[in-house]
Design a protein around this motif. Structure first.
Motif, PDB file in Angstrom:
ATOM      1  N   ARG A 156       9.084  29.126   3.395  1.00 52.09           N
ATOM      2  CA  ARG A 156       7.895  29.945   3.670  1.00 52.09           C
ATOM      3  C   ARG A 156       8.182  31.430   3.475  1.00 52.09           C
ATOM      4  O   ARG A 156       7.353  32.181   2.959  1.00 52.09           O
ATOM      5  N   GLU A 157       9.376  31.858   3.875  1.00 51.39           N
ATOM      6  CA  GLU A 157       9.758  33.257   3.662  1.00 51.39           C
ATOM      7  C   GLU A 157       9.845  33.569   2.168  1.00 51.39           C
ATOM      8  O   GLU A 157       9.423  34.644   1.722  1.00 51.39           O
ATOM      9  N   MET A 158      10.384  32.627   1.391  1.00 53.45           N
ATOM     10  CA  MET A 158      10.473  32.827  -0.055  1.00 53.45           C
ATOM     11  C   MET A 158       9.087  32.909  -0.682  1.00 53.45           C
ATOM     12  O   MET A 158       8.829  33.754  -1.550  1.00 53.45           O
ATOM     13  N   VAL A 159       8.191  32.048  -0.243  1.00 48.95           N
ATOM     14  CA  VAL A 159       6.821  32.070  -0.766  1.00 48.95           C
ATOM     15  C   VAL A 159       6.161  33.409  -0.449  1.00 48.95           C
ATOM     16  O   VAL A 159       5.474  33.997  -1.297  1.00 48.95           O
ATOM     17  N   VAL A 193       1.918  25.783  -2.961  1.00 45.15           N
ATOM     18  CA  VAL A 193       2.895  24.993  -2.201  1.00 45.15           C
ATOM     19  C   VAL A 193       2.376  23.574  -2.052  1.00 45.15           C
ATOM     20  O   VAL A 193       1.196  23.363  -1.743  1.00 45.15           O
ATOM     21  N   ALA A 194       3.252  22.599  -2.283  1.00 45.51           N
ATOM     22  CA  ALA A 194       2.924  21.188  -2.064  1.00 45.51           C
ATOM     23  C   ALA A 194       4.104  20.539  -1.368  1.00 45.51           C
ATOM     24  O   ALA A 194       5.200  20.474  -1.929  1.00 45.51           O
ATOM     25  N   GLU A 195       3.897  20.077  -0.148  1.00 47.61           N
ATOM     26  CA  GLU A 195       4.998  19.486   0.611  1.00 47.61           C
ATOM     27  C   GLU A 195       5.258  18.049   0.165  1.00 47.61           C
ATOM     28  O   GLU A 195       4.331  17.311  -0.171  1.00 47.61           O
ATOM     29  N   VAL A 196       6.540  17.664   0.187  1.00 48.95           N
ATOM     30  CA  VAL A 196       6.923  16.284  -0.091  1.00 48.95           C
ATOM     31  C   VAL A 196       7.355  15.639   1.225  1.00 48.95           C
ATOM     32  O   VAL A 196       8.190  16.187   1.942  1.00 48.95           O
TER      33      VAL A 196
END
Length: 390
Positions: free
Chosen positions: A346-349, A361-364
């Motif tokens: 999240r910090e990188m995003v 963002v798409a979580e796996v």
């Protein structure tokens, strides 16, 4: 994160539903002779060789290529089968004819890295510390030059030039592969349309320290001999390597996976009575790591750790590196990730958005923690397909 374990698991999970068409999707492992290579820190490797595989056809404009970069213990086998009846590649669920990364449309390339962990595997071709130094006629050992993540990129760039690729529609990879994706986005921004880093964020001091924990058992094994264990009559540091792989294996999974083994004792053991007896999860980790150590090289493990620690080392800050990118981003975290925790993603995003990058963002999901991004990508197929169409 054992590569053979993952391939075997995928074969069990996916094999029954592949059907006749998929069974014919054979890919050929090829070898690229890159010649002499000068590393980013000024070292010299006399003759670089890496293995690679492709699927699909490069178009006339040479701009429909997709590069897949692999995880720490992986190799180029991301899709297809290397032999009839053999296991499918770890991302076969999303790469192939008609799949999310459609090889009827895209020319997909995947290669082994330098200093690949899987040196004894006949399906891995790499140059690293176990390779013969032509100046001495003996394995390099720790005289092999230190290589960074950027060196992996530069060798891959040579391969793509050799194949005639001018532009990349997508660079995608999981874990260490995602770090390579980020390096690509910064190093060759004008060449890339989209990037998809899966289960990783930029390396921070927490990751740096964990990588040191990973490698410590190898350095403590007396058989390691400062990397000089290749000589006749010498034993490789299998105990230290197995312990290192045990740490990696546990950290790359999550609590949901561990529940399957429960709190029970290993078969025939009674830890309440005997200090030498084991619980089932301890025995599973011991067996998996010991088997994996026999198909790996300890020095290669150390060189891979250092390459990860040298991620983005040519940029003043990660933000400066991300600001160079011109690509669209699809970032794929796993909520249960213990290697690259989701708060770091999240910090990188936030950083990517701050420097003006289009990012989604798409979580796996799944019970495997970090490994969801290797073995659990099938549910994201449609999201990836849409990303490629944007």
């Amino acid at each position: 994160m054992g590569f053979r374990f993952i391939v075997a698991a995928l074969a069990l999970l996916l094999g029954a539903g592949l059907g006749p068409a998929r069974a014919q999707e054979l890919v050929q492992k090829q070898v690229f002779e890159a010649g002499a290579y000068r590393t980013r820190n000024g070292g010299t490797i006399a003759n670089v060789r890496i293995g690679y595989q492709t699927m699909g056809t490069l178009n006339e404009a040479r701009d429909n290529a997709v590069l897949i970069t692999h995880f720490f213990s992986g190799n180029s086998h991301a899709f297809g089968r290397l032999a009839a009846g053999g296991p499918v590649g770890y991302w076969d669920a999303i790469i192939g004819p008609g799949r999310a990364i459609d090889t009827n449309r895209y020319f997909v390339v995947s290669s082994d890295t330098l200093t690949n962990l899987n040196v004894p595997d006949v399906n891995t071709v790499t140059t690293g510390p176990s390779s013969i130094n032509p100046d001495t006629g003996r394995p390099y050992g720790l005289t092999f030059p230190v290589v960074s993540m950027r060196d992996f990129i530069e060798v891959q760039k040579r391969l793509l030039d050799h194949l005639g690729v001018r532009r990349l529609a997508l660079v995608a990879g999981a874990s260490m592969g995602a770090l390579q994706v980020m390096e690509w986005a910064a190093a060759y921004p004008e060449m890339i349309d989209r990037v998809m880093p899966v289960i990783a964020h930029d390396v921070d001091p927490w990751n740096l320290a964990w990588l040191d924990v990973w490698e410590a058992p190898i350095r403590m094994d007396p058989n390691w001999r400062q990397g000089d264990y290749y000589g006749q009559g010498r034993q490789p540091p299998l105990a230290g390597l197995a312990e290192a792989l045990r740490i990696v294996t546990l950290q790359s999974r999550d609590r949901g996976w561990a529940r399957g083994l429960g709190m029970r004792a290993a078969e025939g053991n009674d830890p309440a009575r005997n200090m030498m007896d084991r619980f089932a999860i301890e025995k599973w980790l011991d067996d998996a790591a010991t088997a994996r150590a026999r198909t790996s090289d300890a020095n290669a493990f150390l060189y891979l750790v250092r390459a990860n620690q040298l991620f983005f080392n040519e940029y003043e800050t990660p933000e400066a590196a991300f600001a160079r990118s011109q690509a669209r981003w699809l970032v794929v975290p796993s909520p249960g990730d213990r290697v690259f925790p989701i708060e770091g993603v999240r910090e990188m995003v936030d950083t990517l958005r701050r420097v003006g990058r289009p990012v989604a963002v798409a979580e796996v999901g799944g019970p495997l923690g970090h490994l969801n991004g290797v073995a659990g990508m099938a549910p994201l197929a449609e999201r990836i397909r849409v990303f490629l169409a944007e």
